[in-house]
Enzyme design. Structure first.
Site, PDB file in Angstrom:
ATOM      1  N   LYS A 118       0.837  -1.197   0.000  1.00 47.97           N
ATOM      2  CA  LYS A 118       0.000   0.000   0.000  1.00 47.97           C
ATOM      3  C   LYS A 118       0.873   1.249   0.000  1.00 47.97           C
ATOM      4  O   LYS A 118       0.666   2.164  -0.803  1.00 47.97           O
ATOM      5  CB  LYS A 118      -0.896  -0.024   1.238  1.00 47.97           C
ATOM      6  CG  LYS A 118      -2.120   0.850   1.141  1.00 47.97           C
ATOM      7  CD  LYS A 118      -2.953   0.748   2.427  1.00 47.97           C
ATOM      8  CE  LYS A 118      -3.730  -0.557   2.521  1.00 47.97           C
ATOM      9  NZ  LYS A 118      -4.283  -0.788   3.876  1.00 47.97           N
ATOM     10  N   ARG A 134      -3.110   3.330   8.594  1.00 44.02           N
ATOM     11  CA  ARG A 134      -3.439   2.120   7.822  1.00 44.02           C
ATOM     12  C   ARG A 134      -2.297   1.124   7.853  1.00 44.02           C
ATOM     13  O   ARG A 134      -1.145   1.495   7.728  1.00 44.02           O
ATOM     14  CB  ARG A 134      -3.721   2.504   6.360  1.00 44.02           C
ATOM     15  CG  ARG A 134      -4.538   3.761   6.187  1.00 44.02           C
ATOM     16  CD  ARG A 134      -4.557   4.254   4.749  1.00 44.02           C
ATOM     17  NE  ARG A 134      -5.280   3.368   3.843  1.00 44.02           N
ATOM     18  CZ  ARG A 134      -5.355   3.568   2.533  1.00 44.02           C
ATOM     19  NH1 ARG A 134      -4.714   4.583   1.972  1.00 44.02           N
ATOM     20  NH2 ARG A 134      -6.029   2.730   1.779  1.00 44.02           N
ATOM     21  N   GLY A 136      -8.064  -8.467   5.051  1.00 45.69           N
ATOM     22  CA  GLY A 136      -8.796  -8.594   6.305  1.00 45.69           C
ATOM     23  C   GLY A 136      -7.970  -9.042   7.497  1.00 45.69           C
ATOM     24  O   GLY A 136      -8.491  -9.289   8.575  1.00 45.69           O
ATOM     25  N   MET A 162      -5.300  -7.359   8.895  1.00 39.61           N
ATOM     26  CA  MET A 162      -4.824  -6.284   9.764  1.00 39.61           C
ATOM     27  C   MET A 162      -5.772  -5.095   9.677  1.00 39.61           C
ATOM     28  O   MET A 162      -6.750  -5.137   8.960  1.00 39.61           O
ATOM     29  CB  MET A 162      -3.394  -5.928   9.397  1.00 39.61           C
ATOM     30  CG  MET A 162      -2.448  -7.076   9.762  1.00 39.61           C
ATOM     31  SD  MET A 162      -0.748  -6.744   9.353  1.00 39.61           S
ATOM     32  CE  MET A 162      -0.866  -6.405   7.640  1.00 39.61           C
ATOM     33  N   ARG A 217      -3.747  -1.345  -6.532  1.00 44.26           N
ATOM     34  CA  ARG A 217      -2.955  -2.580  -6.491  1.00 44.26           C
ATOM     35  C   ARG A 217      -3.370  -3.452  -7.668  1.00 44.26           C
ATOM     36  O   ARG A 217      -4.442  -3.235  -8.256  1.00 44.26           O
ATOM     37  CB  ARG A 217      -3.177  -3.324  -5.175  1.00 44.26           C
ATOM     38  CG  ARG A 217      -4.615  -3.739  -5.000  1.00 44.26           C
ATOM     39  CD  ARG A 217      -4.826  -4.484  -3.695  1.00 44.26           C
ATOM     40  NE  ARG A 217      -6.255  -4.499  -3.398  1.00 44.26           N
ATOM     41  CZ  ARG A 217      -6.772  -4.591  -2.193  1.00 44.26           C
ATOM     42  NH1 ARG A 217      -6.009  -4.666  -1.140  1.00 44.26           N
ATOM     43  NH2 ARG A 217      -8.078  -4.608  -2.026  1.00 44.26           N
ATOM     44  N   HIS A 256      -5.406 -43.256  -3.226  1.00 41.10           N
ATOM     45  CA  HIS A 256      -5.789 -43.894  -4.483  1.00 41.10           C
ATOM     46  C   HIS A 256      -6.866 -43.081  -5.187  1.00 41.10           C
ATOM     47  O   HIS A 256      -6.770 -42.757  -6.370  1.00 41.10           O
ATOM     48  CB  HIS A 256      -6.280 -45.315  -4.204  1.00 41.10           C
ATOM     49  CG  HIS A 256      -6.747 -46.030  -5.424  1.00 41.10           C
ATOM     50  ND1 HIS A 256      -8.075 -46.069  -5.796  1.00 41.10           N
ATOM     51  CD2 HIS A 256      -6.068 -46.690  -6.387  1.00 41.10           C
ATOM     52  CE1 HIS A 256      -8.183 -46.741  -6.924  1.00 41.10           C
ATOM     53  NE2 HIS A 256      -6.976 -47.138  -7.305  1.00 41.10           N
ATOM     54  N   SER A 297      13.431 -41.920 -14.459  1.00 46.56           N
ATOM     55  CA  SER A 297      12.236 -41.146 -14.208  1.00 46.56           C
ATOM     56  C   SER A 297      12.002 -41.166 -12.699  1.00 46.56           C
ATOM     57  O   SER A 297      11.849 -42.232 -12.103  1.00 46.56           O
ATOM     58  CB  SER A 297      11.047 -41.755 -14.946  1.00 46.56           C
ATOM     59  OG  SER A 297       9.889 -41.039 -14.620  1.00 46.56           O
ATOM     60  N   CYS A 322       7.792 -38.532 -12.852  1.00 49.47           N
ATOM     61  CA  CYS A 322       6.440 -38.999 -13.174  1.00 49.47           C
ATOM     62  C   CYS A 322       5.567 -39.094 -11.932  1.00 49.47           C
ATOM     63  O   CYS A 322       4.469 -39.608 -11.971  1.00 49.47           O
ATOM     64  CB  CYS A 322       6.494 -40.333 -13.906  1.00 49.47           C
ATOM     65  SG  CYS A 322       7.220 -41.659 -12.927  1.00 49.47           S
ATOM     66  N   TYR A 344      12.150 -33.591 -18.972  1.00 61.80           N
ATOM     67  CA  TYR A 344      10.695 -33.458 -19.017  1.00 61.80           C
ATOM     68  C   TYR A 344      10.072 -33.685 -17.640  1.00 61.80           C
ATOM     69  O   TYR A 344      10.693 -34.269 -16.757  1.00 61.80           O
ATOM     70  CB  TYR A 344      10.086 -34.445 -20.022  1.00 61.80           C
ATOM     71  CG  TYR A 344      10.181 -35.890 -19.601  1.00 61.80           C
ATOM     72  CD1 TYR A 344       9.211 -36.470 -18.782  1.00 61.80           C
ATOM     73  CD2 TYR A 344      11.243 -36.690 -20.012  1.00 61.80           C
ATOM     74  CE1 TYR A 344       9.300 -37.785 -18.376  1.00 61.80           C
ATOM     75  CE2 TYR A 344      11.341 -38.008 -19.613  1.00 61.80           C
ATOM     76  CZ  TYR A 344      10.365 -38.556 -18.789  1.00 61.80           C
ATOM     77  OH  TYR A 344      10.469 -39.856 -18.376  1.00 61.80           O
TER      78      TYR A 344
HETATM   79  P1  ADP Z   1      -7.714  -2.257   3.711  1.00 59.29           P
HETATM   80  O1  ADP Z   1      -6.286  -2.606   3.473  1.00 59.29           O
HETATM   81  O2  ADP Z   1      -8.420  -3.185   4.607  1.00 59.29           O
HETATM   82  O3  ADP Z   1      -8.425  -1.925   2.431  1.00 59.29           O
HETATM   83  P2  ADP Z   1      -7.325   0.565   4.049  1.00 59.29           P
HETATM   84  O4  ADP Z   1      -6.146   1.007   4.811  1.00 59.29           O
HETATM   85  O5  ADP Z   1      -7.204   0.576   2.564  1.00 59.29           O
HETATM   86  O6  ADP Z   1      -7.680  -0.887   4.554  1.00 59.29           O
HETATM   87  O7  ADP Z   1      -8.517   1.471   4.541  1.00 59.29           O
HETATM   88  C1  ADP Z   1      -9.847   1.076   4.762  1.00 59.29           C
HETATM   89  C2  ADP Z   1     -10.794   2.060   4.098  1.00 59.29           C
HETATM   90  O8  ADP Z   1     -10.578   3.377   4.554  1.00 59.29           O
HETATM   91  C3  ADP Z   1     -10.628   2.101   2.610  1.00 59.29           C
HETATM   92  O9  ADP Z   1     -11.880   2.187   2.000  1.00 59.29           O
HETATM   93  C4  ADP Z   1      -9.847   3.359   2.373  1.00 59.29           C
HETATM   94  O10 ADP Z   1     -10.090   3.904   1.103  1.00 59.29           O
HETATM   95  C5  ADP Z   1     -10.353   4.249   3.466  1.00 59.29           C
HETATM   96  N1  ADP Z   1      -9.351   5.240   3.846  1.00 59.29           N
HETATM   97  C6  ADP Z   1      -8.103   4.986   4.276  1.00 59.29           C
HETATM   98  N2  ADP Z   1      -7.418   6.124   4.478  1.00 59.29           N
HETATM   99  C7  ADP Z   1      -8.254   7.133   4.176  1.00 59.29           C
HETATM  100  C8  ADP Z   1      -8.121   8.545   4.168  1.00 59.29           C
HETATM  101  N3  ADP Z   1      -6.985   9.141   4.503  1.00 59.29           N
HETATM  102  N4  ADP Z   1      -9.185   9.268   3.796  1.00 59.29           N
HETATM  103  C9  ADP Z   1     -10.341   8.671   3.441  1.00 59.29           C
HETATM  104  N5  ADP Z   1     -10.531   7.341   3.418  1.00 59.29           N
HETATM  105  C10 ADP Z   1      -9.501   6.569   3.788  1.00 59.29           C
HETATM  106 MG    MG Z   2      -7.746  -0.841   1.065  1.00 60.22          MG
END
Ligand code: ADP
Ligand code: MG
Ligand code: MG
Length: 909
Positions: A32, A103, A112, A114, A376, A490, A798, A865, A885
């Site tokens: 990220k 974040r 999901g 962290m 991403r 099997h 083989s 094989c 192979y």
């Molecule tokens: P995840 O990795 O679980 O997607 P994120 O860190 O991307 O978590 O954030 C969760 C949500 O919060 C996302 O929808 C993201 O766009 C939103 N978000 C994160 N930072 C900001 C910010 N600075 N302003 C507005 N929305 C934010």
């Molecule tokens: Mg996100």
């Protein structure tokens, strides 16, 4: 710690079209953070912020909180000041406050696993300042209640106490909604939001014993530490172990100025994809919500709307919504905010071209201004993956090598097997889960006995476990389900070979053959009841779920052609029947690496002759029975050779212990006794005599051929005569005769001389000859160690890595199901070594065997094989070992072809 360590940067800033980092710094900044920096640098509007590196997370784990504060305090303060000046507001200021998000973000995406905290910097004074500054009291209080909710959950541990409980904050909100008679979060009044903030704080105090922190800096440090801690949370640790991600990778922390999608009707938030993640179609698509923040879109608090008009119309059609209604109540972003849409559309184009892959993006609109919050490489289905790779190639965005590397080998599997109709799957009731032994989808009526598989038009064979006797029934059934056995049981191996859906080792099933019932929990199913299997996930589903045949796209064929252009190592198939051979050839197999001759003996007319041979007390009697088998076996080989015209075909001599062939049921024993004109007791005695304590280490493989040379003679004759017969018809075949389970040179020599003498005799009889090879499987550790001597005699090796794994680990393949799952759960083993080649241990024997073999015969042909021949990481290993192979089941041939190409490409990078 060294001085150098102390001066290195631990905080990387981004924003205002510049950045300290870039997208190549994933390991340090997390995915990220690296992409936020990159986006900022190329001029995409991202809210300014900074990333605390993953190394700091590791330092925190080693040195603790205080040491890390000292280390990064100055840098963080400076970076916050940087955000303040970019945004023209101040962190913690009660008139002109700056709020931030904190974040998480590891180098790999861990969905999901962290946490994130939004609107950080809020307190009772700041909320008033924010309300005044924005002239939007409702927004300010909505942000405050969201902050307490998120901070409470992530940092203060305000989570549901048991799995039956709901989130403590949700509970409070639900109560209030009920009291007010409202449904949506957006319907709360300012007073409601103020009440929520009060009640939330109260709940925090009650549960934690502490007041909710009011100082923004305390809040910030609390959140940073919480993000670090989440790397070692139960969920994350489990996920990391599952994928083999080391603990010292750590997570980065991204701190960023908040932008607000919840400021009213000119604000909103959404997610979008540059192409369709389901089909790969090159259409920009996504969803958004007006007046919403963060995860609202994914969380399903309200029904999100489509971004493009086209997408919106497609959606309305599915939802059976009239065009007028749609345009009025669910307009697309394209219609509602054409200016913003145009800008977003430009950014998605820029980002896809920049990253040269399909992007998955998050955005927020604050009062008519667009911000991008994340990008991403998007997750996608197997079909979309292939289409996108080939489309990007055609569009000139990537080159051939990049297109090949963009395809994830295992995901090709999805494309090759029947699939459930996704609509039907939505209503599915999953009753249990087993191992996804052979992918695809199957639906049918339950049968418990292989010989009853044809009782229904579509049947699912449900067994405690299967045995070679069940082969025919397995072939008839639409799918196979077993309560015992692992990924190389099997049932699993045979099913994969057949391309048939199979779930093995579903321990929750109680099968009673007597009453013909299958019990799961307190539910009982009977013969004839419908059941459905998802062999790709291991899900066992009650009732009938509609399936459909896969359609192989033009892009798929193009991709495979490209793979062969770059692949150096050849891909053969394991095939026991002409039909298997044809299927595999259709998938591009370049020969057969393993034909197991024993499977041919189980068909009705043959098993009798086979049993007579086994029961014979004299060489003469045995030869007589073998005479009967000869023409049948010859015919089988002719069929296979013909299907593989012009390509090499490796045939393995008889391998399994003989007791697998004799009848174990009284009725069949009686039948056999009558047929052979001997007493039932004689049959019983012979069966008992063949029982072994350790059949896998017993009388099998070349030990059979060396004790009963007549068997080797007969099989050689069948192979050579078949080849000569085809030659007469102008069909070229290249037999490679393979001796199984060799441990000593002498064992091989004995077999080789029988084979060569038999062949010479036939050549003389027929006054004609063909080319053929005699080689051996390397599947006993001793053979790998003695490979130099064996290679002096053998034409090829083989690696039989199923047996080699079994004997190197000392794990019985058929019993490992009892402890392997527990080993994997406890982390004693990372993966099932019967599925993924153990490169560290067993792999050494493969390397040693290859090296020593080639030390005496430099151009020795070497292949594999075992089941590993179709598993991506193992195939890549085979490439690096220098194999000629790999050989795998027909349906894995495309996967192996792709990996062969990828391995060759990676070696040149
Ligand atoms: P995840 O990795 O679980 O997607 P994120 O860190 O991307 O978590 O954030 C969760 C949500 O919060 C996302 O929808 C993201 O766009 C939103 N978000 C994160 N930072 C900001 C910010 N600075 N302003 C507005 N929305 C934010
Ligand atoms: Mg996100
Ligand atoms: Mg073997």
């Amino acid at each position: 710690m060294e001085l150098l360590e102390n001066v290195k940067a631990r905080v990387f800033k981004f924003g205002n079209k510049s950045a300290d980092g870039n997208s190549s710094m994933r390991n340090l900044l997390g995915g990220k953070g690296a992409n936020l920096a990159e986006m900022s640098a190329i001029g995409i509007p991202v809210p300014p912020g900074f990333t605390i590196t993953t190394e700091v997370c590791t330092e925190y784990n080693l040195l603790g909180k205080e040491a890390v504060f000292e280390m990064i305090k100055d840098e963080v303060e400076e970076a916050i000041a940087n955000i303040e000046s970019a945004m023209g507001s101040e962190f913690g200021d009660k008139d002109n406050p700056l709020l931030i998000s904190v974040r998480s973000g590891a180098r790999v995406s861990m969905p999901g696993m962290m946490d994130t905290v939004l609107n950080l910097g809020m307190n009772d004074e700041v909320v008033l300042g924010l309300a005044k500054k924005t002239n939007n009291e409702k927004f300010a209080w909505d942000s405050y209640r969201r902050f307490i909710q998120m901070y409470g959950g992530v940092v203060l541990g305000m989570k549901p106490e048991s799995k039956e409980d709901i989130d403590p904050f949700e509970e409070i909100m639900e109560h209030l909604k009920e009291k007010r008679g409202i449904v949506l979060d957006t319907e709360f009044s300012i007073q409601d939001l103020q009440d929520l903030v009060y009640d939330f704080k109260d709940a925090v105090k009650k549960r934690t014993g502490h007041d909710f922190p009011t100082n923004p800096w305390d809040q910030l440090w609390g959140a940073v530490i919480a993000v670090f801690n989440s790397w070692n949370g139960d969920r994350a640790v489990y996920y990391r172990n599952m994928h083999g991600y080391p603990a010292d990778w750590g997570t980065a922390v991204n701190v960023q100025a908040m932008v607000y999608g919840n400021m009213g009707d000119h604000s909103g938030t959404g997610v979008c994809f540059t192409r369709d993640a389901g089909t790969g179609e090159n259409v920009f698509n996504g969803e958004y919500l007006i007046n919403a923040q963060g995860e609202d879109v994914v969380a399903g608090v309200r029904t999100p709307q489509q971004i493009t008009k086209l997408g919106s119309q497609r959606w309305a059609e599915l939802a059976k919504i009239e065009e007028e209604d749609r345009a009025e109540n669910y307009p697309s972003l394209e219609e509602l905010m054409p200016g913003i849409f145009k800008e977003l559309n430009e950014y998605q184009d820029i980002l896809e071209k920049h990253y040269r892959d399909m992007q998955d993006m998050e955005f927020t609109i604050q009062e008519g201004k667009l911000w991008i919050l994340q990008t991403r490489n998007g997750k996608r289905t197997g079909a979309a993956m292939v289409k996108i790779a080939m489309d990007l190639l055609k569009e000139g965005m990537i080159d051939e090598k990049e297109a090949l590397l963009l395809v994830e080998p295992n995901k090709l599997d999805e494309l090759l097997h029947p699939v459930f109709d996704p609509k039907a799957l939505k209503r599915a009731n999953i009753i249990a889960q087993g191992l996804p032994a052979s992918p695809g989808a199957a639906t049918g009526k339950i049968v418990f006995f292989a010989d009853e598989a044809s009782k229904f038009k579509s049947s699912i064979l449900v067994r405690i476990e299967t045995s070679p006797e069940d082969l025919e029934g397995m072939n008839i059934a639409k799918g196979i389900l077993t309560a015992r056995g692992g990924m190389t049981s099997h049932a699993a191996v045979v099913a994969r070979g057949m391309g048939k859906c199979c779930i093995s080792g579903a321990g929750a099933l109680k099968i009673n053959y007597k009453t013909r019932t299958l019990t799961v929990g307190d539910h009982e199913y009977h013969e004839g009841d419908w059941i459905s299997l998802n062999g790709s996930t291991g899900n066992i589903i009650e009732g009938k779920v509609a399936t459909k045949e896969p359609e192989l796209s033009g892009e798929f064929a193009e991709l495979m052609e490209l793979a062969d252009k770059y692949g150096v190592m050849k891909v053969r198939t394991n095939a026991d029947t002409p039909n298997d051979a044809k299927v595999a050839r259709g998938f591009g197999a370049q020969g057969i690496g393993l034909t197991r001759t024993e499977h041919m003996f189980f068909e009705v007319d043959r098993i009798k002759a086979m049993r007579e041979m086994i029961l014979a007390d004299t060489v003469k009697g045995r030869k007589q029975a073998l005479e009967e088998l000869l023409p049948m076996q010859r015919e089988d080989f002719e069929g296979i050779f013909e299907a593989m015209e012009g390509l090499a075909v490796t045939i393995r001599l008889l391998d399994p212990p003989l007791h697998e062939f004799v009848p174990h049921q009284l009725a069949t024993q009686k039948e056999l006794a009558e047929e052979m004109h001997i007493s039932l007791q004689a049959v019983k005695n012979k069966v008992a005599e063949l029982e072994e304590f350790n059949p896998m280490l017993g009388h099998r493989g070349c030990r059979l051929g060396n004790t009963y040379p007549e068997i080797t003679e007969m099989q050689t004759r069948a192979i050579i005569e078949a080849a000569l017969n085809l030659k007469e018809r102008g069909i070229i075949c290249k037999p490679e005769i393979m001796v199984p389970l060799v441990g000593t040179v002498k064992e091989f020599e004995e077999q080789e001389s029988i084979i060569r003498n038999t062949a010479d005799t036939i050549f003389e009889e027929r006054n004609d000859k063909i080319e053929y090879l005699v080689g051996t499987m390397i599947e006993i550790p001793r053979a790998a160690l003695m490979a130099d001597l064996i290679a002096e005699k053998a034409d090829f090796f083989s690696f039989g890595t199923n047996d080699l794994t079994q004997m190197t680990f000392g794990y019985s393949r058929d019993d490992a199901g009892k402890f392997l799952p527990i080993y994997i759960e406890k982390g004693i083993l990372k993966v099932d070594p019967f599925e993924v080649l153990d490169q560290e241990g067993v792999g050494q024997l493969v390397k040693i065997g290859t090296e020593r073999g080639r030390s005496t015969k430099p151009n020795l042909k070497v292949g594999i094989c075992g089941e590993h021949g179709g598993e991506p990481s193992s195939v890549e290993f085979c490439y690096h070992t220098g194999m000629d192979y790999v050989s795998c089941s027909p349906y894995r041939v495309p996967i192996a072809r792709l990996v062969s190409a990828q391995a060759a490409i990676k070696a040149t990078l």
